[in-house]
Motif scaffolding. Structure first.
Motif, short mmCIF file in Angstrom:
data_model
loop_
_atom_site.label_atom_id
_atom_site.label_comp_id
_atom_site.label_asym_id
_atom_site.label_seq_id
_atom_site.Cartn_x
_atom_site.Cartn_y
_atom_site.Cartn_z
N ARG A 191 12.75 -28.56 -52.48
CA ARG A 191 13.08 -29.11 -53.84
C ARG A 191 12.54 -30.16 -54.19
NH1 ARG A 191 14.20 -24.32 -53.95
NH2 ARG A 191 16.05 -23.42 -54.17
N PRO A 192 11.21 -30.43 -54.72
CA PRO A 192 10.70 -31.86 -54.96
C PRO A 192 11.20 -32.63 -55.84
CG PRO A 192 9.31 -29.91 -56.12
CD PRO A 192 10.52 -29.43 -55.28
N TRP A 193 11.30 -33.74 -55.66
CA TRP A 193 12.06 -34.92 -56.63
C TRP A 193 13.72 -34.33 -56.60
CZ3 TRP A 193 10.31 -39.51 -56.96
CH2 TRP A 193 9.06 -39.73 -56.91
N HIS A 194 14.04 -34.14 -57.84
CA HIS A 194 15.35 -33.93 -58.33
C HIS A 194 15.61 -32.53 -58.54
CE1 HIS A 194 16.45 -37.70 -57.62
NE2 HIS A 194 15.42 -38.38 -58.21
N HIS A 195 14.77 -31.53 -58.14
CA HIS A 195 14.94 -29.98 -58.76
C HIS A 195 15.97 -29.54 -58.05
CE1 HIS A 195 11.61 -29.07 -61.53
NE2 HIS A 195 11.39 -30.27 -61.19
N HIS A 196 16.93 -28.72 -58.53
CA HIS A 196 17.65 -27.95 -57.85
C HIS A 196 17.67 -26.49 -57.78
CE1 HIS A 196 20.61 -31.32 -57.97
NE2 HIS A 196 20.28 -31.62 -59.36
N ASP A 197 16.49 -25.92 -58.29
CA ASP A 197 16.08 -24.44 -58.07
C ASP A 197 14.72 -24.38 -58.32
OD1 ASP A 197 15.74 -24.75 -61.06
OD2 ASP A 197 17.41 -23.91 -61.59
N GLY A 198 14.11 -23.19 -58.52
CA GLY A 198 12.87 -22.85 -58.36
C GLY A 198 12.16 -22.84 -56.92
N ASP A 199 11.20 -21.64 -57.04
CA ASP A 199 10.87 -21.33 -55.71
C ASP A 199 9.37 -22.23 -55.32
OD1 ASP A 199 9.77 -20.13 -53.41
OD2 ASP A 199 9.21 -17.87 -54.28
N TYR A 200 9.70 -23.28 -54.67
CA TYR A 200 8.53 -24.22 -54.38
C TYR A 200 8.14 -24.12 -52.86
CZ TYR A 200 9.50 -26.89 -58.70
OH TYR A 200 9.64 -27.21 -59.94
N GLY A 201 8.75 -22.64 -52.23
CA GLY A 201 8.15 -22.59 -51.02
C GLY A 201 9.13 -23.02 -49.86
N THR A 202 9.08 -22.67 -48.60
CA THR A 202 9.94 -23.20 -47.67
C THR A 202 9.26 -23.81 -46.46
OG1 THR A 202 9.61 -21.23 -46.43
CG2 THR A 202 11.46 -21.11 -47.90
N MET A 203 9.81 -24.74 -45.83
CA MET A 203 9.06 -25.48 -44.82
C MET A 203 9.96 -25.57 -43.43
SD MET A 203 7.97 -29.40 -44.89
CE MET A 203 7.25 -30.35 -43.48
N THR A 204 9.29 -25.21 -42.40
CA THR A 204 10.03 -25.27 -41.10
C THR A 204 9.77 -26.57 -40.33
OG1 THR A 204 9.94 -23.15 -40.94
CG2 THR A 204 10.44 -24.21 -38.76
N VAL A 205 10.90 -27.37 -39.94
CA VAL A 205 10.64 -28.60 -39.30
C VAL A 205 10.96 -28.51 -37.78
CG1 VAL A 205 11.38 -30.95 -39.01
CG2 VAL A 205 11.52 -29.87 -41.30
N HIS A 206 9.92 -28.97 -36.85
CA HIS A 206 10.02 -28.69 -35.54
C HIS A 206 10.65 -30.02 -34.77
CE1 HIS A 206 7.79 -24.77 -35.13
NE2 HIS A 206 7.30 -25.28 -36.26
N THR A 207 11.78 -29.82 -34.21
CA THR A 207 12.43 -31.24 -33.69
C THR A 207 12.17 -31.28 -32.22
OG1 THR A 207 14.65 -30.07 -33.27
CG2 THR A 207 14.17 -30.82 -35.52
N THR A 208 12.56 -32.44 -31.80
CA THR A 208 12.39 -32.93 -30.26
C THR A 208 13.76 -33.44 -30.08
OG1 THR A 208 11.46 -35.17 -30.49
CG2 THR A 208 9.79 -33.14 -30.76
N ASP A 209 13.86 -33.73 -28.73
CA ASP A 209 14.91 -34.94 -28.09
C ASP A 209 14.87 -36.04 -28.66
OD1 ASP A 209 15.75 -32.68 -26.47
OD2 ASP A 209 14.70 -33.30 -24.73
N ALA A 210 13.51 -36.72 -29.41
CA ALA A 210 13.75 -38.03 -29.86
C ALA A 210 13.88 -37.77 -31.54
CB ALA A 210 12.15 -38.47 -29.66
N THR A 211 14.21 -36.73 -32.06
CA THR A 211 14.31 -36.62 -33.49
C THR A 211 15.77 -37.26 -33.96
OG1 THR A 211 13.03 -34.45 -33.79
CG2 THR A 211 14.66 -35.14 -35.50
N THR A 212 15.73 -38.09 -34.63
CA THR A 212 16.93 -38.91 -35.22
C THR A 212 17.39 -38.22 -36.54
OG1 THR A 212 15.76 -40.45 -36.39
CG2 THR A 212 16.41 -41.09 -34.28
N TYR A 213 18.63 -38.06 -36.75
CA TYR A 213 19.39 -37.35 -37.84
C TYR A 213 20.28 -38.49 -38.51
CZ TYR A 213 17.81 -33.31 -35.66
OH TYR A 213 17.25 -32.22 -34.81
N GLU A 214 20.68 -38.18 -39.66
CA GLU A 214 21.75 -39.00 -40.28
C GLU A 214 22.51 -37.96 -41.22
OE1 GLU A 214 22.85 -42.16 -43.77
OE2 GLU A 214 21.87 -42.85 -42.09
N ILE A 215 23.69 -37.57 -40.73
CA ILE A 215 24.43 -36.44 -41.39
C ILE A 215 25.87 -37.01 -41.78
CG2 ILE A 215 25.28 -34.19 -40.97
CD1 ILE A 215 23.33 -33.55 -38.96
N ASP A 216 26.15 -36.88 -43.20
CA ASP A 216 27.32 -37.71 -43.68
C ASP A 216 27.83 -38.87 -43.25
OD1 ASP A 216 27.81 -35.34 -45.25
OD2 ASP A 216 28.84 -34.10 -43.72
N GLY A 217 26.63 -39.65 -42.90
CA GLY A 217 26.85 -41.05 -42.53
C GLY A 217 26.81 -41.16 -41.26
#
Length: 236
Positions: A191-217
């Motif tokens: 969903r580029p920019w602020h789009h809430h719908d539309g078929d812009y395709g899917t992307m799979t992200v490959h993570t590692t033990d070093a991947t950082t996240y911030e989820i709900d703060g």
């Protein structure tokens, strides 16, 4: 063709540095041309983009599954009719008027995407290819701040590169589709920019033990972050 017979094309949008506070225009279409003359539309809908926000990063615009073959060029269509362009004058942010080289108001403008023979975008079965489109604000516009309102004269320049961008951050925004904790991946619906719908395709992200996240703060690193992501609702 089935999905297994196709390759993936990721289109990223970036911008060379400029002095604009904002430069929002509507991207009406992004059409790529194959070597045999056939065309492929990459955008499902009009997408409003502020190019001034892309000076330090590349934003993922769309992802599509394409049959193998060469992409030799294309066209990106911009609409300046309702453009929102602001410049800084005397320390204040001021709306500007945008015109073409003859001083006429800009409307719909087509920019050609040209790839040299040695830099064709080659789509191959089961692999991902990346096309970076750089809208050069600094080279495309001149600003006259002596007029009221300031006048921006535009002669848009677009630079297309097949190699991935390595000098800027890469941002991919989208709704959570699925999480695979065994494969250490997650997939988003782009969903580029602020789009809430539309078929812009899917992307799979490959993570590692070093991947950082911030989820709900809350920050996470590695597998605990992926587990927390898996606990979120689809569409997050």
């Amino acid at each position: 063709a089935t999905a297994a017979d196709c390759g993936s094309l990721l289109v990223g949008l970036t911008d060379a540095d400029g002095d604009f506070v904002s430069y929002s225009v509507d991207v009406l279409s992004l059409t790529l041309k194959r070597a045999n003359g056939a065309t492929v539309e990459m955008l499902p809908a009009t997408t409003r983009i502020d190019f001034a926000q892309l000076t330090d990063l590349t934003d993922l615009l769309s992802v599509a599954a394409l049959a193998p073959g060469d992409i030799v060029g294309g066209t990106i269509r911009l609409d300046y009719t309702n453009a929102e362009i602001n410049v800084e004058v005397g320390g204040e942010i001021v709306p500007a008027k945008i015109v073409d080289a003859d001083g006429n108001p800009l409307g719909v403008t087509d920019l050609q995407i040209e790839l040299s023979n040695r830099d064709h975008l080659v789509i191959t079965r089961g692999r991902a290819a990346f096309l970076s489109l750089d809208f050069d604000l600094a080279a495309s516009n001149s600003v006259d701040v002596t007029q009221t309102p300031p006048v921006v004269t535009a002669q848009p320049i677009l630079i297309a590169e097949v190699a991935p961008v390595t000098q800027k951050q890469f941002r991919a925004r989208g709704a959570l589709s699925s999480v695979d904790t065994v494969a250490s991946t997650y997939t988003i619906e782009v969903r580029p920019w602020h789009h809430h719908d539309g078929d812009y395709g899917t992307m799979t992200v490959h993570t590692t033990d070093a991947t950082t996240y911030e989820i709900d703060g809350t920050p996470y690193t590695g597998a605990p972050g992926l587990d927390a992501l898996a606990g979120l609702d689809t569409g997050t």
